[in-house]
Write a protein that holds these residues in place. Structure first.
Motif, PDB file in Angstrom:
ATOM      1  N   SER A 238     -44.426 -21.877 -77.814  1.00  0.00           N
ATOM      2  CA  SER A 238     -44.423 -21.173 -79.097  1.00  0.00           C
ATOM      3  C   SER A 238     -43.033 -20.835 -79.609  1.00  0.00           C
ATOM      4  O   SER A 238     -42.810 -20.783 -80.812  1.00  0.00           O
ATOM      5  N   ASN A 239     -42.109 -20.566 -78.725  1.00  0.00           N
ATOM      6  CA  ASN A 239     -40.787 -20.101 -79.145  1.00  0.00           C
ATOM      7  C   ASN A 239     -39.805 -21.216 -79.427  1.00  0.00           C
ATOM      8  O   ASN A 239     -38.622 -20.958 -79.677  1.00  0.00           O
ATOM      9  N   GLY A 240     -40.254 -22.469 -79.363  1.00  0.00           N
ATOM     10  CA  GLY A 240     -39.320 -23.568 -79.514  1.00  0.00           C
ATOM     11  C   GLY A 240     -38.515 -23.769 -78.243  1.00  0.00           C
ATOM     12  O   GLY A 240     -38.695 -23.061 -77.247  1.00  0.00           O
ATOM     13  N   ILE A 689     -56.962 -10.541 -70.216  1.00  0.00           N
ATOM     14  CA  ILE A 689     -55.638 -10.929 -70.706  1.00  0.00           C
ATOM     15  C   ILE A 689     -55.506 -12.451 -70.737  1.00  0.00           C
ATOM     16  O   ILE A 689     -56.013 -13.165 -69.854  1.00  0.00           O
ATOM     17  N   THR A 690     -54.861 -12.966 -71.767  1.00  0.00           N
ATOM     18  CA  THR A 690     -54.658 -14.402 -71.886  1.00  0.00           C
ATOM     19  C   THR A 690     -53.322 -14.652 -72.585  1.00  0.00           C
ATOM     20  O   THR A 690     -52.587 -13.726 -72.917  1.00  0.00           O
ATOM     21  N   TRP A 691     -53.021 -15.910 -72.815  1.00  0.00           N
ATOM     22  CA  TRP A 691     -51.751 -16.282 -73.396  1.00  0.00           C
ATOM     23  C   TRP A 691     -51.732 -15.970 -74.886  1.00  0.00           C
ATOM     24  O   TRP A 691     -52.744 -15.918 -75.567  1.00  0.00           O
ATOM     25  N   GLU A 692     -50.526 -15.726 -75.386  1.00  0.00           N
ATOM     26  CA  GLU A 692     -50.336 -15.557 -76.821  1.00  0.00           C
ATOM     27  C   GLU A 692     -50.314 -16.935 -77.487  1.00  0.00           C
ATOM     28  O   GLU A 692     -50.046 -17.945 -76.837  1.00  0.00           O
ATOM     29  N   LYS A 693     -50.550 -16.974 -78.785  1.00  0.00           N
ATOM     30  CA  LYS A 693     -50.707 -18.252 -79.477  1.00  0.00           C
ATOM     31  C   LYS A 693     -49.975 -18.237 -80.808  1.00  0.00           C
ATOM     32  O   LYS A 693     -49.645 -17.173 -81.345  1.00  0.00           O
ATOM     33  N   ALA A 694     -49.752 -19.437 -81.338  1.00  0.00           N
ATOM     34  CA  ALA A 694     -49.132 -19.562 -82.662  1.00  0.00           C
ATOM     35  C   ALA A 694     -49.632 -20.836 -83.334  1.00  0.00           C
ATOM     36  O   ALA A 694     -49.753 -21.889 -82.687  1.00  0.00           O
ATOM     37  N   VAL A 714     -33.936 -30.508 -95.568  1.00  0.00           N
ATOM     38  CA  VAL A 714     -34.581 -29.296 -96.056  1.00  0.00           C
ATOM     39  C   VAL A 714     -35.924 -29.174 -95.336  1.00  0.00           C
ATOM     40  O   VAL A 714     -36.718 -30.117 -95.361  1.00  0.00           O
ATOM     41  N   GLU A 715     -36.155 -28.019 -94.714  1.00  0.00           N
ATOM     42  CA  GLU A 715     -37.411 -27.812 -93.998  1.00  0.00           C
ATOM     43  C   GLU A 715     -38.000 -26.455 -94.344  1.00  0.00           C
ATOM     44  O   GLU A 715     -37.277 -25.457 -94.435  1.00  0.00           O
ATOM     45  N   TYR A 716     -39.312 -26.446 -94.517  1.00  0.00           N
ATOM     46  CA  TYR A 716     -40.061 -25.202 -94.705  1.00  0.00           C
ATOM     47  C   TYR A 716     -40.988 -25.028 -93.513  1.00  0.00           C
ATOM     48  O   TYR A 716     -41.633 -25.983 -93.070  1.00  0.00           O
ATOM     49  N   TYR A 717     -41.044 -23.814 -92.987  1.00  0.00           N
ATOM     50  CA  TYR A 717     -41.947 -23.552 -91.865  1.00  0.00           C
ATOM     51  C   TYR A 717     -42.728 -22.273 -92.109  1.00  0.00           C
ATOM     52  O   TYR A 717     -42.270 -21.336 -92.783  1.00  0.00           O
ATOM     53  N   ASN A 718     -43.928 -22.247 -91.567  1.00  0.00           N
ATOM     54  CA  ASN A 718     -44.802 -21.082 -91.652  1.00  0.00           C
ATOM     55  C   ASN A 718     -45.554 -20.992 -90.326  1.00  0.00           C
ATOM     56  O   ASN A 718     -46.321 -21.886 -89.987  1.00  0.00           O
ATOM     57  N   MET A 719     -45.312 -19.919 -89.588  1.00  0.00           N
ATOM     58  CA  MET A 719     -45.867 -19.795 -88.242  1.00  0.00           C
ATOM     59  C   MET A 719     -46.622 -18.474 -88.129  1.00  0.00           C
ATOM     60  O   MET A 719     -46.062 -17.399 -88.379  1.00  0.00           O
ATOM     61  N   LYS A 720     -47.881 -18.568 -87.751  1.00  0.00           N
ATOM     62  CA  LYS A 720     -48.687 -17.373 -87.495  1.00  0.00           C
ATOM     63  C   LYS A 720     -48.828 -17.190 -85.988  1.00  0.00           C
ATOM     64  O   LYS A 720     -49.431 -18.015 -85.304  1.00  0.00           O
ATOM     65  N   PHE A 721     -48.261 -16.107 -85.476  1.00  0.00           N
ATOM     66  CA  PHE A 721     -48.389 -15.763 -84.067  1.00  0.00           C
ATOM     67  C   PHE A 721     -49.541 -14.766 -83.924  1.00  0.00           C
ATOM     68  O   PHE A 721     -49.562 -13.746 -84.637  1.00  0.00           O
ATOM     69  N   TYR A 722     -50.450 -15.040 -83.033  1.00  0.00           N
ATOM     70  CA  TYR A 722     -51.605 -14.159 -82.879  1.00  0.00           C
ATOM     71  C   TYR A 722     -51.952 -14.005 -81.400  1.00  0.00           C
ATOM     72  O   TYR A 722     -51.365 -14.665 -80.540  1.00  0.00           O
ATOM     73  N   ASP A 723     -52.896 -13.114 -81.131  1.00  0.00           N
ATOM     74  CA  ASP A 723     -53.220 -12.723 -79.751  1.00  0.00           C
ATOM     75  C   ASP A 723     -51.971 -12.195 -79.032  1.00  0.00           C
ATOM     76  O   ASP A 723     -51.799 -12.404 -77.822  1.00  0.00           O
ATOM     77  N   LEU A 724     -51.109 -11.520 -79.784  1.00  0.00           N
ATOM     78  CA  LEU A 724     -49.896 -10.959 -79.195  1.00  0.00           C
ATOM     79  C   LEU A 724     -50.257  -9.731 -78.360  1.00  0.00           C
ATOM     80  O   LEU A 724     -51.082  -8.905 -78.766  1.00  0.00           O
ATOM     81  N   LEU A 725     -49.612  -9.610 -77.223  1.00  0.00           N
ATOM     82  CA  LEU A 725     -49.915  -8.508 -76.321  1.00  0.00           C
ATOM     83  C   LEU A 725     -49.248  -7.220 -76.783  1.00  0.00           C
ATOM     84  O   LEU A 725     -48.029  -7.170 -76.983  1.00  0.00           O
ATOM     85  N   MET A 726     -50.049  -6.177 -76.955  1.00  0.00           N
ATOM     86  CA  MET A 726     -49.544  -4.852 -77.307  1.00  0.00           C
ATOM     87  C   MET A 726     -50.619  -3.817 -77.010  1.00  0.00           C
ATOM     88  O   MET A 726     -51.802  -4.154 -76.866  1.00  0.00           O
ATOM     89  N   GLN A 727     -50.190  -2.572 -76.892  1.00  0.00           N
ATOM     90  CA  GLN A 727     -51.143  -1.499 -76.661  1.00  0.00           C
ATOM     91  C   GLN A 727     -51.792  -1.081 -77.975  1.00  0.00           C
ATOM     92  O   GLN A 727     -51.175  -1.128 -79.033  1.00  0.00           O
ATOM     93  N   ARG A 728     -53.026  -0.635 -77.869  1.00  0.00           N
ATOM     94  CA  ARG A 728     -53.715  -0.108 -79.047  1.00  0.00           C
ATOM     95  C   ARG A 728     -53.126   1.251 -79.407  1.00  0.00           C
ATOM     96  O   ARG A 728     -52.925   2.103 -78.544  1.00  0.00           O
ATOM     97  N   GLY A 729     -52.848   1.434 -80.673  1.00  0.00           N
ATOM     98  CA  GLY A 729     -52.277   2.691 -81.117  1.00  0.00           C
ATOM     99  C   GLY A 729     -53.265   3.838 -81.120  1.00  0.00           C
ATOM    100  O   GLY A 729     -52.879   5.010 -81.081  1.00  0.00           O
ATOM    101  N   ARG A 730     -54.562   3.529 -81.149  1.00  0.00           N
ATOM    102  CA  ARG A 730     -55.566   4.580 -81.243  1.00  0.00           C
ATOM    103  C   ARG A 730     -56.191   4.930 -79.899  1.00  0.00           C
ATOM    104  O   ARG A 730     -57.263   5.519 -79.833  1.00  0.00           O
ATOM    105  N   ASN A 731     -55.522   4.547 -78.820  1.00  0.00           N
ATOM    106  CA  ASN A 731     -56.007   4.950 -77.500  1.00  0.00           C
ATOM    107  C   ASN A 731     -55.914   6.469 -77.357  1.00  0.00           C
ATOM    108  O   ASN A 731     -54.969   7.098 -77.813  1.00  0.00           O
TER     109      ASN A 731
END
Length: 1012
Positions: A238-240, A689-694, A714-731
Motif C-alpha cells: 500500500s505504501n509504495g 484484526i486484519t491487514w489494512e487496505k487501499a 503528468v500523473e493523477y492519483y486517488n487512493m482510498k485507504f480503509y480498514d485502518l487500525l485505530m481505537q474507537r473514540g467512543r469506548n
C-alpha cells in the motif's frame, strides 16, 4: 592508494584492496588492446578496426542505440553487451547515434579506435532505452508498462556526501518528500514519504531495512507508486516502494575505480542564546510580570556585562564551549567490474570516517567525540554455468562503529539548549567543575569528563540464485530459485563515569567554601546487546517472455517466504504467492495485470484475516505509434497509461489477537515463598484484526517533443485507504482496560505528480534542466470520534494528521481588553498574553473552542536540477523544497525560561510584548509554565515553506590524450556542496531540523576519481 588507507588506520581494508585488485587485473582488458599492431618482428601490419561502446553517464552500457556511418550509410545497433564493430569506419567519418528516430549525438572518428561514447540519461529517448526496474529482480521497457515509476541513477546519487541512501533522494523524484531532521554522524535522519506514505525499501528484490551503505554500488533507485507496480507485494504494497538495484558487471565494460573525497561539515542554525546580562534583565522582567520580586541587582547585571568576576558572574556560551565550528567527513571507495562470457563481477570496498561536533580534552587518553566509521564490502558475481543455466552470488558485509561521550551527545546538546549562560562557570578557581544547587551537573564535564561509550554494528547479507531457461519446452520459458540470509548485531560498550560539581560560596567575611553535588565515580566497564536479528528469504519464480509477430507476452508467477526474527520476539513470517502478466500488440497497446496473495503469522489462523488477495490491472497506449500522428514530426513520444487495484498493508502488532497477562511484582498475596505474584491484564485482544487496505487509481500522460529534447510526465492519483487500525473514540472507560486497535479508519490521499525535463547537446555543449513537483492532498473519511458538539471540532473531513488547537487573536493590549474578553478556565490573563477566539460564543475559552490550525492546503514538495558539460567540465545544481507546509514550534528554544524557570532564553525573545512594544512577535515573558500562552494554538504555528540549494557540484575530467602514457582511463577532480543555502520565512530555525538537538550539516566536499 594503499598507503593512504594505512594512514587512516584501516590496514585490513588495504589488504582486501590489494587482494581484490590483483584478482581483477587478471580479467581487465583495456579497449586499446582491440586495436594493436602485431609484434615488431612481424612484417604485416593489421589495420585498426573501430570498436566503440555506448554507455550512459552512469557507466551502464545502453541497448538499442543505432550507430550510422554518414559516409557508408552502414549502421549497427548496440546490444549492451559487446563493443560495436564498425570495420568500415575510417578517420574523419561522422557517426550518428540515434534512438526512436531522434539523433542523440554525433561522433567524428579520430585516432582512438576504441572510444567509449557517453549519452545522457536526461534525454527522454535515452531514458526510454534504460530498463524500468520492477519487483523481484524483473525489468521491462518504459513504453511497455502501465506502471507508475520514476528512477534516479548512480551519477546523481554520488553527488551527495551522505551516509544514508534516503538522504541522497531529496528533490530527485516527483511525489517523493524528504525531511532531514537530524545531522548526526552515521545518522542523516531523513524521513521519506512517497505520496504521503512511508515506502517499503527493497534491495535487489528483497524487502530490507538497510539504508546506510556505499552509494557507488547502487545502479538505480526506482520509486513504484501505483497499484499495478506494487500489487505483487500483497500485504506490504500500500505504501509504495523504493526499489534499490545494486550494480552488476558487464563483459562490455571493464573498469577499476577509486574515489577519495573529504568534506568539512558545519552545523546549520543553532538557536542563538542571550548572554548573561540580557538573560538576567529579561528574567527580572518575567518575575515582575508574574508578580514576583526581581532576583538580579543592577550591579550583578553590570558584572555579567563587563565580565569583571567570571566565577561569581559567569557568562558561558555553552554551545561554543562544547561544540566545534566544523568537523570532517572522509570517504574512500574502491570498485571493480567487468567479466567475460562465463562470469560477470562487481566488487566494491567503501570506508567512511565522520567526526562529530563535540570538543575533546587532551587530558583524556580516549576519544569522547561522537564519531562514526563504516566499512562496507560488496561482491556481486553472475555466472553463466551453461548455455541454459545461470547463477549469482551477491554478498554484503558491513561494519558500523560509533563512539560517543559517556553522557551521550543528544543529552549534552539538549542541556546546551536548556542551560543559561550565567548558570555556573565551567571551572571554579580551584579547578573543580562548576555547578550549583539548581544545576547539579556541568555540561563541559558531561562532554569530556563522563567517560565514553561505543557502539558496534555488524551486518552480513548473502543472496544466491539459480536460473534455468526452458526453451526446450517452449521458447521464452524460464524458472529461477532464490535464497537469501541476513544477520545483524548491535553491541554497546559502556565506559561512563560520574563526576562531582561544586558551588563556590563567598561569606560576608570573604571566606571561600565549596558545596559538592554528585560524586567522582570510577569508570564503568560493561557491555550489552542493543539489538540482534536475522532474516531468511526464499523465492521460486516461473517466467515467460515471448513475442509472436505483433503480439508480445510477458508473465511471472512466484511463491516466496520471508522470515524475520528480532531480539527475543517470535518470528515474523510473510508467506504467499504473486504474479504479473503483460500483453502488448505492436508495442502500441499494452494490458497488464498483477496480484499478490499472501499474509503473515501475526493474525489468527483461519477466516478472512490470515491471507489477503490484492489484484491490480493497468493499460497503456503508445499514441505516437498511431499513423494519424506520424506527420507531426515535433512529437517524439506520447504514452497514456493508467492503473487501478487493491493493495494491502501489514500492521498487526505483536500477536494482538491473543489475550495476554503479564506478571508483576507490585502486589503479593500471602506470605513467604508461597506468596502469589499479581497478574496484569494487557490490552483487550482483537481476534478479528486484519491487514489494512487501499484502493488506488493512477492516470498518467508521458511524452517527449522537439526531437526528444523536451520531456514531460503528468500523473493523477486517488487512493482510498480503509480498514485502518485505530481505537474507537467512543469506548467507555468503565471497563478499566485499554481497548484494542480495530480496522475501522478510512483516509483518502489524492494529488498530481509533475515532471518536466529538457536536454540538448550543441557544439560540444551538453546541458539539461529538470523540474518536478507533487501536489499532495489528504482527507480523513472516517474515524470513530468522541462526541464533539461543533463542526469545527470534527476530525473527520480534515487533513490526515491535522493539528487542532486554539485560534490566536493577537495579544491582549490592555486590562480593559482582558476584562471584556472570554475568560480562560483556570487562568487570569494579563496584557501581553495570547488572546484566543471564543468560537462557540459561550464566554469561556476551553476545549470547545479548539479548531484546525495550520495548513489546510495541499502540500507541494518540489525539486529542480540543472547542469551542463563542456570540454571536460561539468556543473550541476539541485534545488529542493516544499510549499504549503506549516510546523508547530515546541522545541527547547521555543519558550523562554522553561524547565521550571531554570531554562535558557534566546534572541527571538527580545521582541516580546511590553507596554511600549505592542506589535511584538512573542508574548510577555513569564517564568516556568504558562497554561495560557503555552497552550496548543495557531500562535505557535510557523510557515514550514522553504527552498534549499541542496547540492552544487563542479567537476573536471582530464582529457584522455593526456592520460595515454600512464594507462589511466580517466581522472576526474570534483568539488561539491550540500545544504548550501536555505530560504525560509523564520531565519532563526532550520525548516527541517527545527525540533532536533543535533543540527543538519552543511558539507563542502572535494574529491578525486581515478579509473583504470
Amino acid at each position: 592508494m594503499v598507503d593512504l588507507l594505512h594512514k587512516h588506520n584501516i590496514p585490513r581494508l588495504a589488504s582486501w584492496l590489494l587482494a581484490v585488485t590483483g584478482t581483477v587485473l587478471l580479467y581487465a582488458s583495456p579497449y586499446v588492446a582491440l586495436a594493436q599492431r602485431t609484434g615488431k618482428d612481424s612484417t604485416t601490419v593489421v589495420a585498426p578496426t573501430l570498436r566503440l561502446l555506448v554507455i550512459d553517464e552512469n557507466e551502464e552500457p545502453l541497448t538499442g542505440v543505432k550507430v550510422t556511418n554518414r559516409t557508408s550509410g552502414l549502421s549497427v545497433i548496440s546490444d549492451g553487451i559487446t563493443a560495436l564493430d564498425l570495420s568500415s569506419a575510417k578517420k574523419g567519418d561522422v557517426l550518428d547515434l540515434s534512438a526512436f528516430g531522434s539523433i542523440l549525438s554525433s561522433y567524428t572518428v579520430g585516432d582512438n579506435m576504441a572510444p567509449v561514447l557517453v549519452l545522457s540519461s536526461k534525454n527522454p529517448a535515452v531514458a526510454r532505452l534504460k530498463p524500468v526496474r520492477l519487483l523481484f529482480n524483473t525489468a521491462t521497457r518504459a513504453d511497455l508498462t502501465s506502471a507508475s515509476t520514476q528512477a534516479v541513477y548512480n551519477n546523481d546519487l554520488q553527488k551527495m556526501p551522505v551516509t544514508s541512501v534516503l538522504s541522497a533522494l531529496s528533490g530527485r523524484l516527483a511525489g517523493l518528500a524528504t525531511n532531514q531532521f537530524i545531522g548526526q554522524p552515521g545518522n542523516d535522519g531523513t524521513l521519506t514519504t512517497l505520496r504521503n506514505q512511508s515506502p517499503l525499501v527493497i534491495i535487489d528484490g528483497i524487502p530490507r531495512q538497510l539504508t546506510v551503505f556505499d552509494l557507488e554500488e547502487i545502479e538505480s533507485i526506482t520509486a513504484l507508486k501505483d497499484a499495478v507496480s506494487g500489487a505483487m507485494l500483497g500485504v506490504r504494497g500500500s505504501n509504495g516502494a523504493l526499489v534499490i538495484t545494486t550494480r552488476r558487471g558487464s563483459p562490455a565494460r571493464q573498469r577499476i575505480s577509486f574515489t577519495a573525497q573529504t568534506a568539512i561539515q558545519q552545523p546549520l542554525r543553532f538557536p542563538n542564546p542571550l548572554n548573561a546580562a540580557q538573560y538576567a534583565s529579561l528574567y527580572n522582567e518575567a518575575l515582575r510580570n508574574d508578580g514576583q520580586a526581581p532576583v538580579y541587582s543592577d550591579a550583578a547585571i553590570q558584572a555579567y556585562q563587563d565580565g569583571s568576576d567570571p566565577y561569581r558572574y559567569p557568562n558561558v556560551n555553552w554551545r561554543d564551549q562544547v561544540t566545534k565550528p566544523s568537523s570532517r567527513f572522509d570517504r574512500y571507495t574502491f570498485s571493480a567490474s567487468g567479466g567475460n562470457n562465463f562470469s560477470k563481477y562487481f566488487v566494491s570496498l567503501d570506508h567512511i570516517n565522520q567526526t562529530g561536533l563535540l570538543r575533546e580534552s587532551d587530558a583524556n587518553k580516549y576519544n569522547t567525540n561522537n564519531n562514526f566509521q563504516a566499512f562496507t564490502v560488496r561482491s556481486n558475481v553472475d555466472l553463466q554455468l551453461s548455455p541454459k543455466l545461470s547463477a549469482g552470488i551477491y554478498l554484503l558485509g558491513r561494519i558500523l562503529n560509533g563512539n560517543d561521550a559517556g553522557f551521550g551527545t543528544g543529552s549534552i546538546l539538549a542541556n546546551v539548549l536548556l542551560t543559561p549562560n550565567n548558570a555556573y562557570p565551567v571551572f571554579n578557581p580551584n579547578g573543580s567543575y562548576g555547578g550549583s544547587q539548581q544545576y547539579q551537573t556541568n555540561i563541559w564535564a558531561q562532554t569530556v569528563g563522563s567517560g565514553y561509550q561505543q557502539n558496534f554494528k555488524r551486518d552480513m547479507l548473502a543472496d544466491f540464485y539459480l536460473k534455468r531457461t526452458l526453451d526446450e519446452l517452449t521458447p521464452g520459458l524460464w524458472v529461477r530459485a532464490m535464497g537469501s540470509y541476513y544477520a545483524t548485531l548491535s553491541e554497546n560498550i559502556f565506559r561512563a563515569k560520574t563526576f562531582a560539581v561544586f558551588q563556590r560560596n563567598i561569606s560576608a567575611t570573604g571566606a571561600e567554601t565549596y558545596q559538592q553535588f554528585g560524586n567522582n565515580g570510577d569508570q564503568a566497564n560493561s557491555n550489552g546487546i542493543d539489538y540482534q536479528g536475522r532474516s531468511d528469504y526464499l523465492e521460486f519464480t516461473l517466467g515467460y517472455d515471448r513475442t509472436f509477430g505483433n503480439n508480445g507476452f510477458n508473465a511471472l508467477l512466484l511463491a516466496n517466504r520471508q522470515n524475520s526474527v528480532t531480539g527475543s520476539d517470535l518470528p515474523y513470517t510473510i508467506t504467499g504467492t504473486s504474479g504479473r502478466a503483460s500483453y502488448n500488440y505492436k508495442q502500441k497497446y499494452v494490458l497488464e495485470a498483477s496480484f499478490g496473495l499472501n499474509g503473515s503469522n501475526r493474525y489468527p489462523d483461519g477466516g478472512r484475516t490470515k491471507y489477503g488477495f490484492f489484484p491490480a490491472v493497468g493499460a497503456a497506449w503508445n499514441i505516437n505509434e498511431e499513423d494519424f500522428l506520424k506527420p507531426y514530426n515535433w512529437l517524439s513520444y506520447l504514452k497514456l497509461f493508467g492503473s487501478y487495484g487493491k493493495t494491502g498493508l501489514d500492521n498487526p502488532g505483536y500477536f494482538t489477537y491473543i489475550q495476554r497477562y503479564f506478571d508483576s511484582p507490585s502486589a503479593v498475596f500471602g506470605t513467604g515463598a508461597g506468596g502469589n505474584t499479581s497478574l496484569t491484564e494487557q490490552p483487550i485482544a482483537n481476534y478479528n484484526i486484519t491487514w489494512e487496505k487501499a484502493n488506488k487509481l493512477n492516470l498518467g500522460l508521458q511524452g517527449a517533443v522537439f526531437n526528444n529534447h523536451l520531456g514531460f510526465t503528468v500523473e493523477y492519483y486517488n487512493m482510498k485507504f480503509y480498514d485502518l487500525l485505530m481505537q474507537r473514540g467512543r469506548n467507555t472507560t468503565l471497563l478499566g482496560n485499554t481497548y484494542p486497535d480495530e480496522n475501522i479508519g478510512q483516509n483518502r490521499y489524492s494529488g498530481v505528480d509533475l515532471q518536466l525535463s529538457f536536454q540538448q547537446e550543441k557544439n560540444g555543449l551538453s546541458y539539461y534542466a529538470t523540474v518536478n513537483a507533487g501536489f499532495q492532498n489528504t482527507k480523513v473519511l472516517f474515524m470513530d470520534e468522541v462526541f464533539r458538539p461543533y463542526d469545527w471540532m470534527q476530525r473527520t473531513g480534515q487533513r490526515v494528521g491535522q493539528t487542532f488547537g486554539y485560534i490566536a487573536d493577537g495579544l491582549f493590549q490592555t486590562a480593559e481588553e482582558v476584562k471584556n474578553s472570554a475568560t480562560v478556565v483556570g487562568y487570569t490573563p494579563q496584557p501581553g498574553d495570547i488572546k484566543y477566539k471564543d468560537l462557540n460564543g459561550d464566554g469561556v475559552i476551553d476545549q470547545l473552542d479548539q479548531a484546525p490550525i495550520g495548513n489546510t492546503k495541499p502540500s507541494i514538495p518540489f525539486g529542480a536540477s540543472l547542469g551542463f558539460r563542456w570540454k571536460g567540465f561539468d556543473v550541476s545544481a539541485l534545488v529542493q523544497g516544499v510549499a504549503n507546509r506549516t510546523i508547530y514550534m515546541q522545541s527547547a528554544s521555543t519558550w523562554a525560561f522553561q524547565n521550571n524557570g531554570f531554562g535558557q532564553a534566546y534572541e527571538q525573545h527580545i521582541d516580546r510584548w511590553t507596554p511600549t512594544n505592542t506589535d511584538a512577535t512573542y508574548p510577555r515573558v513569564w517564568i516556568g509554565t504558562n497554561v495560557n500562552n503555552q497552550a496548543v494554538s495557531s500562535y505557535w504555528m510557523r510557515s514550514g515553506d522553504y527552498v534549499r540549494l541542496k547540492n552544487v557540484e563542479i567537476g573536471y575530467t582530464v582529457p584522455v590524450h593526456l592520460l595515454s602514457r600512464i594507462r589511466v582511463q580517466s581522472i576526474r577532480l570534483f568539488a561539491n556542496g550540500t545544504n548550501l543555502l536555505t530560504a525560509n520565512k523564520d531565519q532563526t530555525i532550520d525548516p527541517e531540523s527545527y525540533l532536533s538537538t543535533y543540527p543538519v550539516q552543511r558539507l563542502i566536499n572535494v574529491g578525486l576519481n581515478l579509473k583504470l
